[in-house]
Design a protein around this motif. Structure first.
Motif, PDB file in Angstrom:
ATOM      1  N   ARG A 380       0.821  -1.208   0.000  1.00  0.00           N
ATOM      2  CA  ARG A 380       0.000   0.000   0.000  1.00  0.00           C
ATOM      3  C   ARG A 380       0.856   1.259   0.000  1.00  0.00           C
ATOM      4  N   ASN A 382       3.142   1.872  -2.029  1.00  0.00           N
ATOM      5  CA  ASN A 382       3.469   2.279  -3.390  1.00  0.00           C
ATOM      6  C   ASN A 382       4.975   2.460  -3.587  1.00  0.00           C
ATOM      7  N   LEU A 383       5.737   1.349  -3.388  1.00  0.00           N
ATOM      8  CA  LEU A 383       7.184   1.412  -3.535  1.00  0.00           C
ATOM      9  C   LEU A 383       7.619   0.803  -4.858  1.00  0.00           C
ATOM     10  N   LEU A 384       8.818   1.150  -5.282  1.00  0.00           N
ATOM     11  CA  LEU A 384       9.392   0.486  -6.449  1.00  0.00           C
ATOM     12  C   LEU A 384       9.836  -0.913  -6.051  1.00  0.00           C
ATOM     13  N   LEU A 385       9.908  -1.800  -7.049  1.00  0.00           N
ATOM     14  CA  LEU A 385      10.117  -3.220  -6.778  1.00  0.00           C
ATOM     15  C   LEU A 385      11.361  -3.504  -5.944  1.00  0.00           C
ATOM     16  N   GLU A 438      -2.026 -11.471  -4.690  1.00  0.00           N
ATOM     17  CA  GLU A 438      -2.772 -10.367  -5.294  1.00  0.00           C
ATOM     18  C   GLU A 438      -3.346 -10.761  -6.638  1.00  0.00           C
ATOM     19  N   GLU A 439      -2.562 -11.527  -7.416  1.00  0.00           N
ATOM     20  CA  GLU A 439      -2.997 -11.798  -8.785  1.00  0.00           C
ATOM     21  C   GLU A 439      -3.895 -13.015  -8.892  1.00  0.00           C
ATOM     22  N   ASP A 440      -3.546 -14.082  -8.190  1.00  0.00           N
ATOM     23  CA  ASP A 440      -4.284 -15.323  -8.391  1.00  0.00           C
ATOM     24  C   ASP A 440      -5.052 -15.773  -7.166  1.00  0.00           C
TER      25      ASP A 440
ATOM     26  N   GLN B  64       9.599   5.555 -14.986  1.00  0.00           N
ATOM     27  CA  GLN B  64       8.806   5.995 -13.842  1.00  0.00           C
ATOM     28  C   GLN B  64       8.412   7.475 -13.957  1.00  0.00           C
ATOM     29  N   LYS B  91      -2.689 -10.645 -16.562  1.00  0.00           N
ATOM     30  CA  LYS B  91      -2.323  -9.984 -15.316  1.00  0.00           C
ATOM     31  C   LYS B  91      -2.076  -8.501 -15.545  1.00  0.00           C
ATOM     32  N   ARG B 119      -0.470   4.562  -9.492  1.00  0.00           N
ATOM     33  CA  ARG B 119       0.216   3.512  -8.756  1.00  0.00           C
ATOM     34  C   ARG B 119       0.231   2.213  -9.563  1.00  0.00           C
ATOM     35  N   ASN B 123       3.529   0.301 -10.719  1.00  0.00           N
ATOM     36  CA  ASN B 123       3.760  -1.113 -10.418  1.00  0.00           C
ATOM     37  C   ASN B 123       4.137  -1.891 -11.676  1.00  0.00           C
ATOM     38  N   SER B 126       7.673  -1.125 -12.681  1.00  0.00           N
ATOM     39  CA  SER B 126       8.736  -1.750 -11.886  1.00  0.00           C
ATOM     40  C   SER B 126       8.710  -3.264 -12.003  1.00  0.00           C
ATOM     41  N   ARG B 185     -11.953 -12.057 -15.334  1.00  0.00           N
ATOM     42  CA  ARG B 185     -10.800 -12.436 -16.148  1.00  0.00           C
ATOM     43  C   ARG B 185     -11.079 -13.710 -16.931  1.00  0.00           C
ATOM     44  N   GLN B 190      -8.977 -19.851 -12.950  1.00  0.00           N
ATOM     45  CA  GLN B 190      -9.579 -18.960 -11.957  1.00  0.00           C
ATOM     46  C   GLN B 190     -11.091 -19.019 -12.001  1.00  0.00           C
TER      47      GLN B 190
END
Lengths: 515, 338
Positions: A380, A382-385, A438-440, B64, B91, B119, B123, B126, B185, B190
């Motif tokens: 949350r 919001n950082l770079l990887l 988060e994705e799956d 960025q 994704k 954001r 994401n 990055s 999706r 899923q």
């Protein structure tokens, strides 16, 4: 197809080189295939006592021959003030102690540590027998001998049976007149030996005396036992002169072949030699490594054993990695289990080895669980990887430090092993699982997490198995066999076990359709 | 038990993961060609050069600091799709259908602020959604409008059609329909519905959700038996032509049908999955064998499509019987009404 043929021949080559090296080490160098293989090492001490008379002294003692199925670990000739040399002549070894002047009671020691190895022995050239010498006997004796020989000859077919029959007849419990005359019950062991040799010579059979020692733990003041050895035209056959049994008995060390004297002392009198015997148990593997290093066997000299102990221990771990890799390959290609990160399970397994299984799993779950919670907060921010993963690394280290401190305060010393977990890997695992979440969704995290842990546990069980550990360290050639297996598995195009479930609905209804 | 089920799958010609990796992916797809399909921008350029319709590119972001310009780029458009250039499996895709009063509306009706989109873009840049976490780029595309044929067949997402193309021959196809369970999706694992499509006619053959057969869409209840994909010939020809533009012998072509522009290629995949076999209730192996038996690959995609239609037509259509029943029911209904 040609590429495939080439691959298969390479695989076969690698496989057989690996197996060949293992067999060589096992059969030729005597490496045991099991870690618990033990050997008895016999330490024999010959003590020579005599009275010196003030003149130069030379003591000559026959030493046991170095037979290929025996390994002489150590020979020691400790005797104060005596010069020592070892002489070899006519297939016989003799130790010679000497001193310019000596007076009074003297003692010399010869100590030998020896064990029986399991090496395959090629046929040794055997020493040719001398033609039997006709003994000179008086008339009465000769007649009795001839009668006995005739009886025995009638009952035997060849030299071996003849000898056995002869010895048994001479030792019979109810001797007849003839036998009683010949064997002269008052005489000692040597008399009987000579009698048998004389009788065999009359029959034209080459024979000689063999002196040896029955090895029994804790015996002292033992003397050598006489055996008779005959040559039947091809080989020497050993006979117990009291029972007529042929062959070398168990735990019998042959000290001397032939009729030369056992001990000669010049410049002394009342000389005698006595033996004491001690048995020790040693791990076969250590014995073999030592003896091979002494012999400069190239495969041992240029091996892990030549490294310092500390590095050897490191290699013990490293050589286990291929086993872990094999487990991962099997789990992924044959079983079809999904893991998070291909080789993460091996690293977890390595950590488990240090922490023990249950403690390790509990710590792993705590670290990853807490990490995931904190990571969800980080997402949350919001950082770079790269910054995020670095933050996770710090979080992981904090968690690990807290676990160590808290468990220490609680007196749970096992939890201190937490530091063995690879922290960067844990951080990556947390990051990847959090993205997966988060994705799956959590279901996928659970599947992959459980898959990784299951694979890690199986790898752990293999890697901590004593036999596996022993084999990988002492037979690094196993890696070649492992490599060949992995190359073959890389060719497997059949179904994975989990696919049978994935496609199970199709199979079922297909069967119904046919009705 | 184990052996019999292996035998049964073999007899159906089901291809497993190992067989796919070994016999198809590594055999027909040279590694050096992967960037063409892993990078959606490159794929788009290639497709455009070959005259294939693709969604319109509205803008790209690479660094960025580009994020600051996002507002300016988005300003002229009411509706758009934000995608990672190197993402996979749907994704990181963000769909916006309306823009008003500094708020952006998702298809579900949720409103988000610009910071949320920024954001999301950051994401993606990055590398959150790219393979191996490598830095990625962002592409902004025009929104695809769902073709009325599919109107009641999808929950939130746009249905897409996956065609497996081997050496330029389309060998199997399936329609992927988003559901409530799949969160809009089109990923089968899923919970999206996979509908097997007859290569010859474009008719629905068989449908599965979570590997089990279904007969109507779980959310809209619309039955699949009278579903036929329109523009079928054109669609297959487009898919077949992707062989020439990428050089990849084993290819998964993802196509959407736009209300206004017809079939469009949205993504190519060098490692297409195997669920398509479950959706079609048929194995890939016999079709692979038929294509491999060909001595020469015909240079004309249309000829290849003809070959596929002739050879890979469904032997029996599980839905066709239902379709007949429903037609006769309708007829009798209309008779009674009249």
């Amino acid at each position: 197809m040609q590429a495939q043929a080439r691959l298969y021949s390479a695989v076969l080559l690698i496989f057989f080189i690996g197996i060949g090296l293992i067999l060589y080490k096992h059969l030729a160098l005597g490496f045991p295939l099991m870690p618990d293989d033990k050997k008895f090492v016999w330490t024999i001490e010959a003590k020579i006592d005599f009275q010196a008379q003030g003149d130069p002294v030379i003591i000559s003692l026959a030493l046991p021959p170095k037979e290929p199925n025996l390994t002489f670990m150590e020979e020691d000739f400790a005797s104060s003030d005596y010069g020592f040399s070892e002489l070899t002549s006519n297939n016989e070894r003799r130790g010679q102690w000497s001193k310019r002047t000596a007076k009074g009671a003297q003692t010399a020691y010869y100590r030998l540590s020896v064990y029986e190895n399991d090496k395959l022995v090629e046929d040794q050239p055997i020493d040719e027998p001398e033609p039997p010498k006709k003994p000179e006997l008086d008339e009465v004796f000769l007649t009795a001998s001839m009668t006995l020989l005739e009886q025995v000859r009638a009952r035997s077919a060849n030299a071996e049976i003849f000898t056995r029959e002869l010895i048994q007849t001479l030792n019979s419990k109810s001797p007849n007149q003839n036998q009683r005359l010949l064997r002269n019950d008052k005489a000692g062991e040597d008399y009987k030996t000579n009698l048998i040799l004389d009788l065999l010579a009359l029959e034209g059979i080459s024979a000689r005396v063999v002196r040896g020692l029955f090895l029994e733990d804790g015996r002292r003041r033992q003397s050598l036992t006489n055996f008779v050895e005959i040559h039947d035209g091809n080989q020497w056959i050993l006979f117990n002169q009291d029972t007529g049994k042929s062959g070398k008995p168990k735990n019998f060390l042959i000290w001397q072949h032939g009729g030369q004297s056992l001990l000669d002392v010049v410049g002394g009198k009342n000389s005698q030699v006595s033996f004491s015997i001690i048995k020790n148990t040693h791990s076969t593997r250590n014995l073999v490594v030592n003896s091979s290093q002494n012999k400069q066997a190239a495969i041992i000299d240029f091996s892990i054993y030549s490294l310092p102990i500390e590095q050897q221990n490191a290699f013990k771990m490293i050589l286990l990695l291929p086993i872990g890799a094999l487990v991962v390959v099997i789990m992924r290609i044959l079983v079809g289990i999904r893991t998070s990160g291909t080789f993460m399970p091996i690293l977890i397994a390595l950590a488990l080895i240090q922490t023990t299984l249950v403690t390790g799993i509990v710590i792993f779950l705590i670290v990853v669980g807490t990490g995931l919670m904190i990571r969800s907060y980080l997402s949350r921010l919001n950082l770079l990887l790269v910054a995020r993963i670095s933050a996770v690394i710090i979080v992981v280290i904090t968690i690990i430090a807290s676990i160590s401190i808290i468990s220490n305060k609680l007196g749970l010393s096992q939890a201190l092993t937490v530091t063995f977990f690879p922290m960067v890997i844990l951080a990556w695992t947390i990051e990847r699982m959090s993205v997966l979440w988060e994705e799956d969704g959590p279901r996928e995290v659970l599947i992959q997490g459980a898959g990784s842990l299951l694979t890690a546990i199986i790898a752990y069980l293999f890697m901590t198995n004593r036999t596996v550990e022993y084999l990988t360290f002492n037979f690094p050639e196993l890696m070649l066999v492992n490599l060949a297996l992995i190359l073959i598995l890389g060719q497997y195009t059949g179904y994975r076990l989990t696919e049978l479930y994935r496609f199970h609905t199709m199979g079922k209804r297909h069967a119904v359709d046919k009705h | 038990m184990l052996l019999t089920s292996i035998k049964r799958l073999k007899s159906m010609g089901i291809i497993g993961m190992n067989q796919r990796n070994f016999g198809l992916v590594s055999r027909y797809n040279p590694r050096r060609l992967y960037p063409l399909v892993d990078d959606k921008l490159k794929t788009k350029q290639l497709a455009q050069q070959a005259g294939i319709t693709v969604p319109k590119l509205l803008g790209t972001l690479h660094y960025q600091h580009d994020v600051k310009q996002l507002k300016n780029i988005l300003n002229p458009y009411q509706e758009f799709v934000i995608k990672p250039v190197k993402g996979s499996g749907g994704k990181g895709i963000l769909v916006i259908t309306e823009q008003a009063h500094n708020l952006y509306y998702k298809p579900s009706g949720d409103a988000v602020r610009l910071t949320h989109i920024e954001r999301h873009v950051s994401n993606i840049l990055s590398g959150l959604h790219s393979l191996g976490g490598k830095p990625d780029s962002v592409m902004i595309e025009s929104l695809i409008h769902i073709d009325p044929v599919f109107a009641n067949y999808s929950y939130e997402g746009v249905p897409d059609l996956r065609v497996i193309v081997l050496k330029g021959y389309p060998i199997m196809a399936m329609l992927r329909l988003a559901t409530h369970a799949s969160d809009g999706r089109a990923n089968l694992h899923q919970g999206a519905v996979g509908v097997g499509i007859d290569i010859d006619t474009g008719e629905a053959l068989h449908a599965v959700q979570y590997g089990d057969p279904v007969y109507h869409h779980p959310d809209t209840r619309k039955p699949f038996h009278d579903l036929t994909v329109p523009h079928w010939n054109k669609l297959l020809t487009l898919a077949a032509a992707c062989y020439e533009i990428t050089g990849l012998g084993y290819l998964g072509v993802d196509i959407v049908l736009d209300r206004d522009h017809g079939p469009m290629i949205i993504e190519l995949n060098a490692r297409p999955g195997l669920s398509i076999q479950v959706a079609n209730f048929a194995g890939l192996a016999p079709r692979v064998a038929a294509v491999e038996a060909l001595i020469q690959v015909d240079p004309d995609p249309r000829v290849r499509v003809e070959f596929s239609k002739k050879n890979f037509a469904a032997v029996r259509n599980l839905f066709r019987s239902r379709r007949k029943i429903s037609q006769s029911v309708q007829r009798s209904l209309s008779l009674t009404v009249s």
